[in-house]
Design a protein around this motif. Structure first.
Motif: not given
Length: 238
Positions: A41-46, A100-105
């Motif tokens: 999750a952390m890597t995918a969203f930078g 702002d990253q919208h980790l959830w839908p």
């Protein structure tokens, strides 16, 4: 992102981990499915973070983990003076801190479903985890096919089919990669290791997950780890 192996002394490692910013304490990438989830999750969203790896299945593993959390397990997220343990709690904290990253839908119904299937993974599927422990380096085709594991495979297939058809538009579970995909990525890796047969649409989903840059990086680094564990490398019973 900077990766940091466990320092020679525990005092130095803990001091290093407590630097400003986020530090994620994980286990071996080859074996630790729970560590994989928030890391993805952390890597995918930078989201920038430091990484500290604690080797599992060693005489001093419990002592090493206890320096970071009294929970006794990885992963652990250090956020300044705060300690967040448990993979789902870490993901929820990240979603709150980086809205702002919208980790959830973004859609309410999709978000509720995503949280539900993550909670189901978090509390269930013991049959699959017990019979098919994660091992990215090895291949055990046909092994681990207990009745409980087969039932879990069926339920996971049902979840994926529903999410992909309702929300995913045949991409990731909810369209864009999110926490739910990070949560089920270790299952995708297990299915690859154990040669689990799936419907074509679900195979295609697994291929998309495995091709995601964050997932591919974790797997590559896990396979390259030099450490071996007699507990996991022997494989499950068929």
């Amino acid at each position: 992102m900077q990766s940091t192996e466990l320092d020679p002394t525990l005092t130095q490692a803990l001091a290093h981990a407590r630097r400003p910013g986020l530090t994620l304490i994980i286990g071996n990438k080859n074996y630790s499915s729970w560590s994989m989830r928030p890391w993805l999750a952390m890597t995918a969203f930078g989201i920038p973070f430091q990484e500290v790896r604690v080797l599992l299945d060693r005489d001093d593993t419990a002592h090493q983990i206890a320096a970071y959390s009294s929970g006794g397990r990885v992963p652990v997220l250090l956020a300044g003076e705060m300690t967040i343990w448990d993979s789902l709690a870490i993901c929820e904290y990240l979603a709150e801190q980086f809205p702002d990253q919208h980790l959830w839908p973004r859609d309410v119904a999709a978000r509720a479903t995503a949280r539900s299937i993550c909670a189901e993974m978090h509390s269930g599927f013991a049959g699959l985890r017990g019979a098919m422990p994660m091992n990215l380096r090895m291949r055990f085709p046909g092994a681990g096919r207990t009745a409980a594991a087969q039932a879990d495979i069926g339920r996971i297939s049902e979840i994926w089919e529903e999410c992909l058809s309702r929300f995913g538009h045949h991409q990731f579970l909810f369209g864009e990669f999110c926490i739910a995909d990070a949560y089920y990525a270790p299952v995708v890796a297990r299915f690859q290791s154990y040669g689990v047969s799936l419907a074509p649409a679900l195979n295609a989903y697994c291929e998309r997950v495995l091709a995601h840059p964050a997932v591919a990086r974790w797997i590559s680094e896990g396979v390259a780890e030099p450490e071996r564990s007699l507990k996991y490398d022997g494989g499950p019973s068929a």
